[in-house]
Design a protein around this motif. Structure first.
Motif, PDB file in Angstrom:
ATOM      1  N   THR A   1      31.507  35.167  38.091  1.00 31.45           N
ATOM      2  CA  THR A   1      32.022  34.519  36.890  1.00 31.45           C
ATOM      3  C   THR A   1      32.813  35.531  36.065  1.00 31.45           C
ATOM      4  OG1 THR A   1      29.906  34.973  35.896  1.00 31.45           O
ATOM      5  CG2 THR A   1      30.278  32.732  36.641  1.00 31.45           C
ATOM      6  N   ALA A   2      33.820  35.034  35.424  1.00 30.28           N
ATOM      7  CA  ALA A   2      34.654  35.913  34.610  1.00 30.28           C
ATOM      8  C   ALA A   2      35.321  35.083  33.533  1.00 30.28           C
ATOM      9  CB  ALA A   2      35.719  36.566  35.476  1.00 30.28           C
ATOM     10  N   THR A   3      35.605  35.697  32.431  1.00 31.22           N
ATOM     11  CA  THR A   3      36.271  34.934  31.367  1.00 31.22           C
ATOM     12  C   THR A   3      37.766  35.218  31.392  1.00 31.22           C
ATOM     13  OG1 THR A   3      35.409  36.677  30.000  1.00 31.22           O
ATOM     14  CG2 THR A   3      34.510  34.474  29.634  1.00 31.22           C
ATOM     15  N   VAL A   4      38.519  34.176  31.148  1.00 33.76           N
ATOM     16  CA  VAL A   4      39.969  34.309  31.191  1.00 33.76           C
ATOM     17  C   VAL A   4      40.543  33.620  29.959  1.00 33.76           C
ATOM     18  CG1 VAL A   4      40.286  34.566  33.680  1.00 33.76           C
ATOM     19  CG2 VAL A   4      39.960  32.310  32.734  1.00 33.76           C
ATOM     20  N   ALA A   5      40.069  34.061  28.797  1.00 34.99           N
ATOM     21  CA  ALA A   5      40.305  33.326  27.559  1.00 34.99           C
ATOM     22  C   ALA A   5      41.776  33.148  27.166  1.00 34.99           C
ATOM     23  CB  ALA A   5      39.547  33.992  26.429  1.00 34.99           C
ATOM     24  N   ALA A   6      42.562  34.206  27.242  1.00 39.69           N
ATOM     25  CA  ALA A   6      43.906  34.137  26.651  1.00 39.69           C
ATOM     26  C   ALA A   6      44.925  33.424  27.527  1.00 39.69           C
ATOM     27  CB  ALA A   6      44.389  35.549  26.360  1.00 39.69           C
TER      28      ALA A   6
ATOM     29  N   THR B   1      37.164  32.468  44.122  1.00 38.15           N
ATOM     30  CA  THR B   1      37.330  32.509  42.671  1.00 38.15           C
ATOM     31  C   THR B   1      37.712  33.915  42.189  1.00 38.15           C
ATOM     32  OG1 THR B   1      34.966  32.830  42.471  1.00 38.15           O
ATOM     33  CG2 THR B   1      35.766  30.603  42.269  1.00 38.15           C
ATOM     34  N   GLU B   2      37.212  34.902  42.890  1.00 39.94           N
ATOM     35  CA  GLU B   2      37.559  36.272  42.480  1.00 39.94           C
ATOM     36  C   GLU B   2      39.039  36.525  42.623  1.00 39.94           C
ATOM     37  OE1 GLU B   2      33.982  38.573  44.399  1.00 39.94           O
ATOM     38  OE2 GLU B   2      35.309  39.887  43.249  1.00 39.94           O
ATOM     39  N   ALA B   3      39.582  36.055  43.725  1.00 35.13           N
ATOM     40  CA  ALA B   3      41.020  36.242  43.947  1.00 35.13           C
ATOM     41  C   ALA B   3      41.798  35.514  42.849  1.00 35.13           C
ATOM     42  CB  ALA B   3      41.416  35.718  45.319  1.00 35.13           C
TER      43      ALA B   3
ATOM     44  N   ARG C   1      44.349  37.208  40.351  1.00 31.67           N
ATOM     45  CA  ARG C   1      45.757  36.779  40.293  1.00 31.67           C
ATOM     46  C   ARG C   1      46.190  36.487  38.862  1.00 31.67           C
ATOM     47  NH1 ARG C   1      46.739  32.198  44.930  1.00 31.67           N
ATOM     48  NH2 ARG C   1      46.645  33.523  46.765  1.00 31.67           N
ATOM     49  N   ILE C   2      45.397  35.666  38.169  1.00 36.12           N
ATOM     50  CA  ILE C   2      45.879  35.232  36.856  1.00 36.12           C
ATOM     51  C   ILE C   2      45.802  36.357  35.831  1.00 36.12           C
ATOM     52  CG2 ILE C   2      45.305  32.822  37.382  1.00 36.12           C
ATOM     53  CD1 ILE C   2      43.189  32.971  35.207  1.00 36.12           C
ATOM     54  N   GLY C   3      45.044  37.391  36.179  1.00 37.95           N
ATOM     55  CA  GLY C   3      45.004  38.572  35.308  1.00 37.95           C
ATOM     56  C   GLY C   3      46.336  39.308  35.272  1.00 37.95           C
ATOM     57  N   ARG C   4      47.308  38.897  36.118  1.00 36.80           N
ATOM     58  CA  ARG C   4      48.640  39.550  36.086  1.00 36.80           C
ATOM     59  C   ARG C   4      49.463  39.042  34.907  1.00 36.80           C
ATOM     60  NH1 ARG C   4      47.017  43.218  37.520  1.00 36.80           N
ATOM     61  NH2 ARG C   4      45.043  42.197  37.894  1.00 36.80           N
ATOM     62  N   THR C   5      48.990  37.958  34.257  1.00 34.15           N
ATOM     63  CA  THR C   5      49.722  37.468  33.084  1.00 34.15           C
ATOM     64  C   THR C   5      48.815  37.622  31.858  1.00 34.15           C
ATOM     65  OG1 THR C   5      50.893  35.584  32.112  1.00 34.15           O
ATOM     66  CG2 THR C   5      49.022  35.048  33.493  1.00 34.15           C
ATOM     67  N   GLY C   6      49.361  37.327  30.688  1.00 40.66           N
ATOM     68  CA  GLY C   6      48.564  37.462  29.465  1.00 40.66           C
ATOM     69  C   GLY C   6      48.204  38.912  29.192  1.00 40.66           C
ATOM     70  N   ARG C   7      49.121  39.826  29.511  1.00 44.35           N
ATOM     71  CA  ARG C   7      48.812  41.242  29.329  1.00 44.35           C
ATOM     72  C   ARG C   7      49.372  41.750  28.004  1.00 44.35           C
ATOM     73  NH1 ARG C   7      46.556  42.721  34.127  1.00 44.35           N
ATOM     74  NH2 ARG C   7      46.531  44.941  33.747  1.00 44.35           N
ATOM     75  N   ALA C   8      48.884  42.869  27.612  1.00 46.45           N
ATOM     76  CA  ALA C   8      49.335  43.532  26.373  1.00 46.45           C
ATOM     77  C   ALA C   8      49.326  42.577  25.187  1.00 46.45           C
ATOM     78  CB  ALA C   8      50.738  44.125  26.573  1.00 46.45           C
TER      79      ALA C   8
ATOM     80  N   ARG D   1      34.249  26.306  37.520  1.00 52.49           N
ATOM     81  CA  ARG D   1      32.862  26.740  37.244  1.00 52.49           C
ATOM     82  C   ARG D   1      32.804  28.248  37.047  1.00 52.49           C
ATOM     83  NH1 ARG D   1      31.493  22.839  41.024  1.00 52.49           N
ATOM     84  NH2 ARG D   1      31.447  24.368  42.697  1.00 52.49           N
ATOM     85  N   ALA D   2      33.477  28.962  37.933  1.00 47.46           N
ATOM     86  CA  ALA D   2      33.391  30.416  37.891  1.00 47.46           C
ATOM     87  C   ALA D   2      34.032  31.000  36.641  1.00 47.46           C
ATOM     88  CB  ALA D   2      34.035  31.004  39.136  1.00 47.46           C
ATOM     89  N   THR D   3      35.126  30.374  36.205  1.00 48.19           N
ATOM     90  CA  THR D   3      35.812  30.926  35.032  1.00 48.19           C
ATOM     91  C   THR D   3      35.275  30.296  33.748  1.00 48.19           C
ATOM     92  OG1 THR D   3      37.552  29.274  35.273  1.00 48.19           O
ATOM     93  CG2 THR D   3      37.979  31.410  36.263  1.00 48.19           C
ATOM     94  N   ARG D   4      34.384  29.344  33.918  1.00 50.20           N
ATOM     95  CA  ARG D   4      33.785  28.608  32.793  1.00 50.20           C
ATOM     96  C   ARG D   4      34.867  28.039  31.881  1.00 50.20           C
ATOM     97  NH1 ARG D   4      30.082  33.038  32.089  1.00 50.20           N
ATOM     98  NH2 ARG D   4      28.304  32.748  33.469  1.00 50.20           N
ATOM     99  N   SER D   5      35.969  27.656  32.474  1.00 47.62           N
ATOM    100  CA  SER D   5      36.995  27.021  31.638  1.00 47.62           C
ATOM    101  C   SER D   5      37.628  25.879  32.421  1.00 47.62           C
ATOM    102  CB  SER D   5      38.043  28.034  31.200  1.00 47.62           C
ATOM    103  OG  SER D   5      38.553  28.693  32.322  1.00 47.62           O
ATOM    104  N   PRO D   6      37.780  24.739  31.765  1.00 50.46           N
ATOM    105  CA  PRO D   6      38.398  23.612  32.468  1.00 50.46           C
ATOM    106  C   PRO D   6      39.880  23.898  32.714  1.00 50.46           C
ATOM    107  CG  PRO D   6      38.034  23.066  30.164  1.00 50.46           C
ATOM    108  CD  PRO D   6      37.453  24.424  30.373  1.00 50.46           C
TER     109      PRO D   6
END
Ligand code: AMP
Length: 617
Positions: A218-223, A331-333, A337-344, A367-372
């Protein structure tokens, strides 16, 4: 170290696959094993029984198919492996995967058998000898009973999507088959979920199985704004360009695909549509890789099409969008992947393309990112038009502030006076001229998207084309017979078909299909294409085969063996001012119904374009 990092450190060679199979994987563009493959392949190569908990999209087919290929003795033309699948579509799909991995194994034969297909055909194929049989439980049972399928030489049995087989009421049939397999054989059971009954079957028939489960951290991807588009009603590439065209705040994107071949193919197609795009795969050396990333940073490139491995660690703040063109393996991948955006500190956007069968992966990701993840409605033609008009207005407004407009305003007044029209009309004419290849107003109607329920629809395939009952035309392009009237615009609908496999030009009978870079978004109609081809290459209209219009490109069938002059003339041809860049089509869109060229049938009428007869030059 996370499991993805750990498994990605492995290469296919590390897993113990043979040189010949490794070469095949390189040819088809697989760069690294997916996590489920990295774990399952060595276990299966050792001959152990295995329970793999994995769903579609994880690469589970190759996880069992590659070890199967290693066991096959081509000289022995008896079934050495049996794969049971819940549906005929999956049987066909698995058979196709196996066939593609047999590229360097001449004489290899895989046979899909399923209900609904004629026994006569199946009996003929079985008597010819298949090395691997992939089938649905009912039909496999029938053949065992009739003694037309002999399992004496069976080395491996695979139960694919065991939970689906249970859900569809096939579990008794499966057990019946399991009881009739030779005592000494390996069994691999794959299932997305592990209901009690599947556990019971595993306990009864598998011997000390290794259990492999895809971890889901699980990981959060809020922004990051996350949306998905359920692939339906339109080709993925057309959908992608349409989405990118209207996305707000688009600056730069990383688009993820699975194979290195796809990185190059997609980057080329995007470049042909005017995007500053390049491929980034493990094939590039460090220096080239850095150059691509540098270009993305500086703005020389706006889109990079990458595999997971190649995009690792990219930190480019202007990446406003990540597109998961092919769904990630786990889900980890996805999180990576999406961690390449929303930077800085900037906001990022993640767009996920989900095929109907991949819906369960979408749910796992949520489920893994706990965000719809919200569904994305594909922008309509009107949306694209509005965006183009808004951009046009903005660029005009910019020029209105520029110095030295007087000279040009004076020309407009002169034209108005000379032509006896208003300045508004002159401005209209100029705006029309300024459109170039992208009309502000896009003619035609939008295809109706038809969402398909999860698990209901399998990837179409060429086996399917050959062996199945004709399917309905839903969701696929209608191809127009040029000679038939009235001629309506074809739908741009098209589900992707084997996009991840490189394909050659697709001849149709004695016709060859070509792709051209003009489509409905350029305001082009079938008659424009026919006119241009007939005039430029001197090909009589009746020799021109089917034409299918898509949003940004079209396909056209022309007689094979065209004279070089005609070929050259067509390379230079423009339609509505846009260079058509004609080349053999890279593949058939889904649903293309093959029809042999029939000069006679097409010969009625339609000779208005005749200029020089094809072959007379
Ligand atoms: P599956 O989950 O088995 O349905 O596989 C989904 C897709 O992933 C298929 O199109 C495969 O060709 C592709 N695929 C499987 N393994 C790999 C790999 N290691 N590298 C690239 N593509 C893969």
């Amino acid at each position: 170290m996370s499991s993805t990092e750990a498994t990605n450190a492995l290469s296919f060679a590390d897993l113990g696959l043979s040189a010949s199979l490794l070469k095949t994987l390189t040819d088809i563009g697989y760069e690294t094993p997916s996590p489920i493959q990295a774990e399952c392949i060595p276990v299966l190569l050792q001959g152990r029984d295995l329970i793999g908990q994995a769903q579609t999209g994880t690469g589970k087919t190759a996880a069992f198919a590659l070890p199967l290929m290693e066991q096959i003795d081509v000289k022995l033309t008896k079934p050495q492996a049996l794969v049971l699948t819940p549906t005929r579509e999956l049987a066909i799909q698995v058979a196709e995967a196996l066939q593609s991995y047999a590229k360097n194994l001449p004489g290899f034969h895989v046979l899909p058998i399923y209900g609904g297909q004629s026994y006569t055909i199946q009996l003929k194929q079985l008597s010819r000898g298949a090395h691997i049989v992939v089938g649905t439980p009912g039909r496999v049972m029938d053949h065992i009973e009739r003694k037309t399928l002999n399992l004496d030489n069976l080395k491996t049995l695979v139960l694919d999507e065991a939970d689906e087989m249970l859900r569809m009421g096939f579990i008794d049939d499966v057990e019946w088959i399991l009881e009739r397999t030779p005592a000494q054989h390996q069994t691999a059971l794959f299932s997305a979920t592990m209901p009690e009954q599947i556990r019971r079957v595993a306990q009864k028939y598998l011997v000390e199985p290794r259990e492999i489960k895809i971890k889901s951290a699980t990981a959060t991807v809020a922004a990051i704004r996350q949306v998905y588009w359920q692939v339906s009603g339109m080709h993925k590439l057309d959908a992608l360009t349409r989405i990118l065209e209207v996305e707000e705040n688009f600056d730069a994107a990383i688009i993820f695909v699975r194979t290195k071949n796809s990185t190059v193919e997609l980057a080329d197609k995007l470049a042909a549509r005017g995007y500053a795009a390049a491929a980034l795969s493990g094939d590039l050396n460090q220096q080239m890789r850095e150059r691509v990333i540098e270009q993305l940073k500086s703005g020389a490139l706006d889109i990079v099409v990458a595999t997971d491995v190649a995009a690792r660690g990219i930190d480019v703040p202007r990446v406003s969008h990540v597109v998961n063109y092919d769904i990630p393996y786990d889900t980890e991948a996805y999180v990576h992947r999406i961690g390449r955006t929303g930077r800085a500190g900037r906001t990022g956007n993640a767009i996920l393309f989900v095929a109907p069968r991949e819906v369960s992966m979408l749910r796992s990701i949520e489920r893994a990112t706990r965000s719809p993840i919200a569904p994305l409605t594909l922008p309509s033609r009107a949306d694209v038009t509005n965006k183009r008009v808004a951009d046009f207005k903005a660029s005009v407004a910019e020029v209105l502030n520029a110095e030295g407009l007087d000279f040009f305003a004076n020309i407009v007044s002169q034209i108005a006076e000379e032509q006896n029209v208003s300045a508004e009309e002159v401005a209209g004419a100029l705006a029309m001229m300024a459109q170039k290849g992208k009309p502000l107003q896009i003619p035609g109607e939008d295809p109706v998207a038809r969402p398909m329920p999860a698990g209901d629809s399998r990837r179409p395939s060429s086996f399917a084309e050959r062996e199945r009952k004709p399917r309905s035309d839903e969701g696929r392009p209608r191809f127009e017979d040029r000679a038939s009237k009235p001629r309506t615009e074809s739908s741009s609908d098209s589900r992707p078909r084997f996009e991840d496999k490189p394909r050659r030009a697709a001849p149709v009978g004695d016709m060859v299909r070509y792709r051209i870079d003009v489509g409905r978004d350029h305001g082009v109609q079938v008659k424009d294409i026919v006119g241009a081809i007939a005039n430029e290459a001197g090909i009589e209209s009746r020799f021109i085969g089917r034409i299918a219009l898509y949003d940004e490109s079209s396909t056209i069938e022309l007689p094979a063996g065209m004279p070089k002059e005609a070929d050259n003339a067509l390379k230079r041809t423009r339609v509505r001012g846009v260079p058509i860049n004609m080349r053999p089509d890279e593949g058939r869109p889904d649903g293309a119904v093959e029809r042999k060229f029939d000069g006679e049938r097409n010969a009625d009428g339609e000779r208005s374009f005749k200029k020089k007869k094809f072959g007379d030059r």
